[in-house]
Design an enzyme around this catalytic site. Sequence first.
Site, mmCIF file in Angstrom:
data_model
loop_
_atom_site.group_PDB
_atom_site.id
_atom_site.type_symbol
_atom_site.label_atom_id
_atom_site.label_comp_id
_atom_site.label_asym_id
_atom_site.label_seq_id
_atom_site.Cartn_x
_atom_site.Cartn_y
_atom_site.Cartn_z
ATOM 1 N N TYR A 194 0.811 -1.210 0.000
ATOM 2 C CA TYR A 194 0.000 0.000 0.000
ATOM 3 C C TYR A 194 0.849 1.266 0.000
ATOM 4 C CZ TYR A 194 -4.069 -2.915 1.138
ATOM 5 O OH TYR A 194 -5.067 -3.851 1.114
ATOM 6 N N LYS A 251 3.335 -15.267 2.130
ATOM 7 C CA LYS A 251 3.382 -16.067 0.906
ATOM 8 C C LYS A 251 4.838 -16.293 0.514
ATOM 9 C CE LYS A 251 0.677 -17.245 -1.798
ATOM 10 N NZ LYS A 251 0.174 -18.631 -2.034
ATOM 11 N N ASP A 293 -2.961 -17.812 1.926
ATOM 12 C CA ASP A 293 -4.154 -18.357 1.278
ATOM 13 C C ASP A 293 -4.729 -19.529 2.077
ATOM 14 O OD1 ASP A 293 -1.829 -19.723 0.621
ATOM 15 O OD2 ASP A 293 -2.463 -20.206 -1.419
ATOM 16 N N ASP A 335 -5.361 -6.886 5.690
ATOM 17 C CA ASP A 335 -6.588 -6.229 5.249
ATOM 18 C C ASP A 335 -7.629 -7.287 4.868
ATOM 19 O OD1 ASP A 335 -8.416 -4.358 4.396
ATOM 20 O OD2 ASP A 335 -7.145 -3.503 2.837
ATOM 21 N N ASP A 380 -10.982 -8.843 7.469
ATOM 22 C CA ASP A 380 -12.372 -8.703 7.042
ATOM 23 C C ASP A 380 -13.054 -10.071 6.960
ATOM 24 O OD1 ASP A 380 -12.263 -5.996 6.954
ATOM 25 O OD2 ASP A 380 -12.547 -5.797 4.797
#
Length: 347
Positions: free
Chosen positions: A124, A175, A207, A231, A235
Amino acid sequence: MAEVEKLISWTNAEQLTDFTTDAGLVGGCAFDKYGEAISEEDMGKALGADAVIFGAVGGPKWDKVPYDKRPEAGLLRLRKDLQLFANLRPAICYPALADASALKREIVEGLDILIVRELTGGVYFGEPKEITDLGNGQKRAVDTQVYETYEIDRICRVAFDLARTRNKLVHSADKKNVMKSGVLWDEVAHAVAADYSDVHFQHILADNCAMQLVRNPKQFDVIVTDNLFGDILSDAAAMLTGSLGMLPSASLGAPDAKGQRKALYEPVHGSAPDIAGKGIANPIAMLASFAMALRYSFNMVELANRLEGAIAAVLGSGMRTGDIAQDNRKTVGTEEMGAAIRKALAA
């Protein structure tokens, strides 16, 4: 926010706290008054505070304001100037709301996960971040994932310190199988884990972590991860509990010489402009964010536990706001829910 202000007035009156509060504008209301997402004066108030309790920003009214003055820019500046690198996102399923989750009751009942998200680095904020016109109708977009050792080390230490106050289990999600930043993340996480021999440490691919959150979420206690994966995973974890309107969050900076951190506390939910001003919004996430402030900024753990217990008791009594309404349960507005929680706290 009004219900938090009432609660602070009550705790002060009961001599449980001795807080002095001030207020400022952020987001669309700040743009309307000052032409900025946050004024310099209100930014100064935030910098001088022991803790910031933050509402939500944004709405269609401000969709076309300049990019650097959009409501979200105020929140991003608060995070940047307060140097808030550690985002704490709890996912707690109250027993009374277990049936509100999309998953079966036995999978989510008693759920209590804490996701620790790195907030000021990663893709980001990495440079270059650009879209280049290549000609012939083709463009190239670039976002850069960047982490340095110190950024990973400090967020992992926050996660391990918090795990020591919980069930002493940390999962680190990255990852590393396809990303060099993941390789470094895992290397640093393992090095930090060596300093916390009393905490069990496990690596998990991000994942797979998303899949396991849906399959068997109660296997987790603390999950530490980078900005992007944090992020997404936070959620996903939030929706295990049934409603975003229930969940608080905290964003913390580094401790100073006295061990105090800059901190901002906010509900996970957004501004919900469609119901603004109608008195029907769920205040629980806002009140629970104040409970996190009591715990992490003021070390008032007992009072934080009492407040969280009061929220659970009111939900257990069957009282609901519209977003968590269930058959045969009493549906109330914002003020009535806030008053019920204060009454339960007093009891």
